[in-house]
Design an enzyme around this catalytic site. Structure first.
Site, PDB file in Angstrom:
ATOM      1  N   ARG A 493      31.317  10.257  24.245  1.00 58.11           N
ATOM      2  CA  ARG A 493      32.108   9.177  24.834  1.00 58.11           C
ATOM      3  C   ARG A 493      32.008   9.115  26.355  1.00 58.11           C
ATOM      4  NH1 ARG A 493      37.908   8.981  21.654  1.00 58.11           N
ATOM      5  NH2 ARG A 493      37.180   7.849  19.810  1.00 58.11           N
ATOM      6  N   GLU A 595      48.047  15.774  21.303  1.00 57.02           N
ATOM      7  CA  GLU A 595      47.478  15.417  22.603  1.00 57.02           C
ATOM      8  C   GLU A 595      48.243  16.045  23.753  1.00 57.02           C
ATOM      9  OE1 GLU A 595      46.086  11.433  25.131  1.00 57.02           O
ATOM     10  OE2 GLU A 595      47.141  11.206  23.216  1.00 57.02           O
ATOM     11  N   SER A 611      41.379  13.640  17.063  1.00 58.57           N
ATOM     12  CA  SER A 611      42.770  13.662  17.532  1.00 58.57           C
ATOM     13  C   SER A 611      43.772  13.745  16.388  1.00 58.57           C
ATOM     14  CB  SER A 611      43.061  12.446  18.400  1.00 58.57           C
ATOM     15  OG  SER A 611      42.815  11.239  17.699  1.00 58.57           O
ATOM     16  N   LEU A 612      43.602  12.920  15.352  1.00 64.21           N
ATOM     17  CA  LEU A 612      44.546  12.956  14.238  1.00 64.21           C
ATOM     18  C   LEU A 612      44.463  14.290  13.499  1.00 64.21           C
ATOM     19  CD1 LEU A 612      44.131   9.319  12.858  1.00 64.21           C
ATOM     20  CD2 LEU A 612      46.056  10.231  14.155  1.00 64.21           C
TER      21      LEU A 612
END
Length: 785
Positions: A493, A595, A611-612
């Protein structure tokens, strides 16, 4: 690069036996293509993740007291995973959330999906479930596909590459692990478990300070944290989100409403080449009806399960619903925490030895503008998300979320503790001030593709679009992603974000001499089938069609720009979610997950769709830690940690009861109460706080953004320092009477954003080495170019 491992066909079930002291023989079995965990003895959890707990954690006399609870700040996936796991082991939980709805959290807005595992991807797979043929370009051709098997090691390696850490994995390929509880026997830091900055009296918790620093990028990444995610992730998914059709147990623990209806896919009729154990998993007889797995950028396998393009929404709705139905869990909305409450005496008189320990939080009721003390014997969990919302352009929702509340609370706690002689802060005075209770804050991830429309809020265009073949183009239609990385749109990213940013800047420079400024970065997926795109990405389609000037992403390229998205650093924790200081010592009774936490998992840049899963894995670990659960009775470090947690809990109970008695005495004598009187919000103060926050977001975007320079960072530090002081002054002036005065939640939000924003800028200024999401251009180099 990847382990070549053929799945055995000789037997349907492959047993691996472990002995667990005091709990009989524990067996972990492969049943079909899903590894299920069983225990030959009955435990309160019913799975190998979640074993024995200390049932003496709550005394009978105090069991009904309001403070006999775990206090969780945040109702997202991490907070709810913590709550459900703790409550399943008998711990009462209170979840505070800033919005009026418990679904008002960052998790709700996650589009892409959550990492699971591709159990069908084998050496000879030429497509299979998830469309593996789409990966060839990312791996450099067909040769990469033939040997690929989706293993925990391959996921750990993907996380490493995305993180910006360029060194090799420490764990040899011959020592690679399968799905398991990642207990201390597997930790890579076992032989280096002494911190040179710690005092001789410090007892260092397992898994703390276990990051490796990359010599080229300066990125600190924890391989242990990544192995924990990879080894425990699939089981946590089955435990919290999946039902019997996929060998899940969420319905057993939390009811059928907990099962998430992920997208499914009907494969061609099973062939003779399919394993019997793979076909046997789907227990309703529809052996071809399987979870749909998609590919996202920087993943070496299609391993992402999803629900259209609103996975976070459906997971949040299901997991919060399950938590709300649990008799031991309560939600309290419109509540923001202004500060943590700690006990300076360490529960003196209880026989304890913990110097500093968190025993609760000061909570502001937004509707009534009333502040009160909420105590928690079992501790406080920081799970309120990250700080992406402190930027002018962000994919995070508006409101109180993503303004750095967890980081702000932690920093203010450390500031108050540093005024004492605590050993937490007296060691290694020359270290970076942000390598203590918070760390790696300079690594703020910018999502490469948010919808770019002037004077409108940014709207996230999920990573899954590029996973499904979307192409980045400039205004002339030229594909530019491969100019920046061989993997093009599927590069990490941070690289793709800088590519989009650089291309968008070209148009601005070209228009500098006059004329209309033409945007120069677009996302194009118009070559895919229109109806399929609308069905796969309904939220994006609906958003674009809802505008006055409608857009159709199935027919035209869409303008994109990077936007602040995710915080890779945060509140420093060990692998159990315990908040730790620079010397490795615990902050007693304080935890963080999701987070909000910095485990070292992401290094300098987060891999898509982690993230989840991070929220589920580390949230559940915190829940088990608080409940005193030990999965392996032979794990001496885990047993020692459990005893310390139990000791701290008993000290906290004593300290809280002493405080409550004193507060009651003051109230009876006409003194102050724990609850401040309701006060009307000062509109002038509210407007001032809102104006300062708007300016703060602009400073962060202009000076601490995608591309940074030392001079801009220094300017940001100077201006943000003044804003931090101004925010503190606003709060102190209004709360001098002991309550919150006329300060509304806007002042609280500004205070958190100012503390966390300054910390990000100072961390970035202190790090002159580009790595991951932190990209700094030194002025002398910039001038030469």
């Amino acid at each position: 690069m990847f382990t070549k491992r053929a799945i055995q066909r000789s037997t349907t079930i492959h047993h691996m036996i472990q002995r667990s002291s005091g709990s009989g023989i524990r067996c972990s079995s492969y049943v079909g293509d899903v590894r299920c965990f069983r225990s030959t003895t009955t435990t309160s959890s019913g799975s190998s993740i979640g074993g024995r707990r200390n049932n003496s954690s709550t005394s009978a006399t105090a069991a009904g007291a309001p403070h006999e609870r775990l206090l969780i700040l945040g109702s997202g996936v991490a907070g709810c995973a913590t709550a459900l796991t703790a409550a399943r082991h008998g711990i009462p939980v209170t979840i505070l959330h800033a919005g009026s709805s418990r679904n008002d959290c960052n998790s709700y807005w996650a589009q892409g999906g959550v990492i699971y595992r591709n159990y069908r991807l084998r050496e000879t797979d030429n497509g299979g479930n998830g469309g593996t043929s789409n990966i060839s370009s990312a791996l450099g051709g067909e040769e990469g596909i033939k040997g690929l098997v989706d293993t925990p090691r391959s996921l750990v390696n993907d996380i490493r590459i995305a993180s910006g850490y360029t060194g090799p994995l420490q764990r040899e390929e011959s020592e690679s692990l399968e799905e398991c509880v990642y207990s201390s026997q597997y930790h890579l830091d076992n032989n280096n478990n002494n911190n040179p900055t710690a005092t001789t009296t410090t007892r260092r918790p397992q898994g703390s300070n276990n990051s490796q620093t990359c010599p080229t990028s300066n990125v600190r990444w924890s391989e242990d944290a990544s192995w924990k995610l990879a080894c425990e992730g699939p089981t946590r998914i089955r435990q919290l989100l999946l039902g019997p059709k996929d060998s899940g147990t969420a319905h057993e623990h939390y009811g059928p409403h907990a099962i998430v209806p992920f997208d499914r896919q009907v494969l061609p009729t099973g062939s003779e080449d399919d394993d019997d154990d793979i076909r046997s998993v789907y227990k309703d007889g529809s052996e071809d009806d399987v979870l749909s797995l998609c590919l996202e950028a920087s993943h070496s396998a299609a391993r992402i399960i999803h629900y259209a393009d609103c996975t976070g929404k459906v997971i949040t709705e299901r997991i919060t619903d399950a938590a709300s139905k649990h008799p031991l869990i309560e939600f309290r909305g419109d509540c923001v925490v202004t500060d943590l409450i700690f006990d300076e005496d360490g529960g003196s008189g209880s026989g304890g030895s913990n110097d500093k320990m968190v025993i609760g939080a000061k909570v502001l009721d937004k509707q009534r503008n009333e502040q009160s003390n909420m105590y928690a014997t079992h501790g406080v969990v920081l799970a309120s998300g990250g700080l992406g919302g402190i930027y002018q352009h962000s994919t995070n929702p508006l409101g109180f979320n993503a303004l750095g509340s967890s980081v702000g609370l932690a920093l203010r706690l450390e500031d108050r503790l540093s005024s004492s002689s605590s050993p937490l802060n007296n060691n290694n005075n020359n270290m970076n001030k942000y390598n203590g209770i918070v760390s790696d804050l300079e690594y703020v991830q910018f999502h490469p593709t948010s919808l770019y429309l002037p004077n409108e809020a940014r709207f996230l265009l999920t990573e899954a679009l590029r996973g499904e073949g979307a192409i980045l183009r400039d205004a002339s239609g030229r594909a530019f992603a491969r100019d920046y990385h061989p993997n093009g749109e599927l590069a990490p990213r941070d690289i793709v974000a800088r590519a989009v940013f650089m291309e968008s800047q070209k148009s601005a420079a070209a228009a500098g001499g006059g004329g209309e400024d033409v945007h120069n970065a677009y996302l194009d997926i118009s070559h895919r089938d229109s109806e399929w795109l609308k069905d796969r990405f309904p939220s994006i389609h609906a958003h674009l069609k809802s505008r006055t000037n409608t857009m159709d992403f199935t027919q035209e390229k869409i303008p994109v720009i990077p936007a602040a998205h995710y915080t890779c650093g945060g509140v420093t924790t060990d692998l159990n979610g315990c908040v730790i200081a620079s010397n490795g010592e615990w902050y007693g009774n304080l935890y963080a997950a999701g987070e909000a936490a910095r485990t070292g998992l992401h290094g300098g840049n987060r891999l898509a769709s982690t993230s989840l899963l991070e929220g589920l894995v580390y949230g559940a670990s915190v829940g088990e830690m608080v409940a005193g659960v030990v999965s392996d009775g032979t794990d001496d470090k885990a047993l020692e940690n459990r005893e310390r947690v139990m000791e701290t809990m008993h000290q906290a109970r004593y300290a809280i009861e002493q405080r409550l008695a004193l507060e009651q005495s003051n109230t009876n004598a006409g003194g102050s109460s724990t609850v401040s009187s309701t006060t009307a919000v000062d509109e002038g103060m509210r407007k001032e706080a809102t104006a300062i926050l708007t300016n703060l977001k602009s400073i962060m975007w202009d000076n601490v953004g995608v591309v940074r320079t030392p001079s801009k960072l220094a300017l940001a530090v100077s201006e943000l320092s003044a804003m931090r002081d101004e925010a503190d002054q606003l709060w102190n002036n209004s709360s001098s009477s002991g309550g919150c005065g006329g300060a509304g939640w806007e002042v609280v939000a500004l205070r958190d954003a100012a503390h966390s924003g300054l910390a990000v800028a100072e961390s970035a200024l202190a790090n002159r080495v580009s790595g991951g999401a932190h990209y700094v251009v030194l002025e002398e180099i910039e001038s030469e170019n």
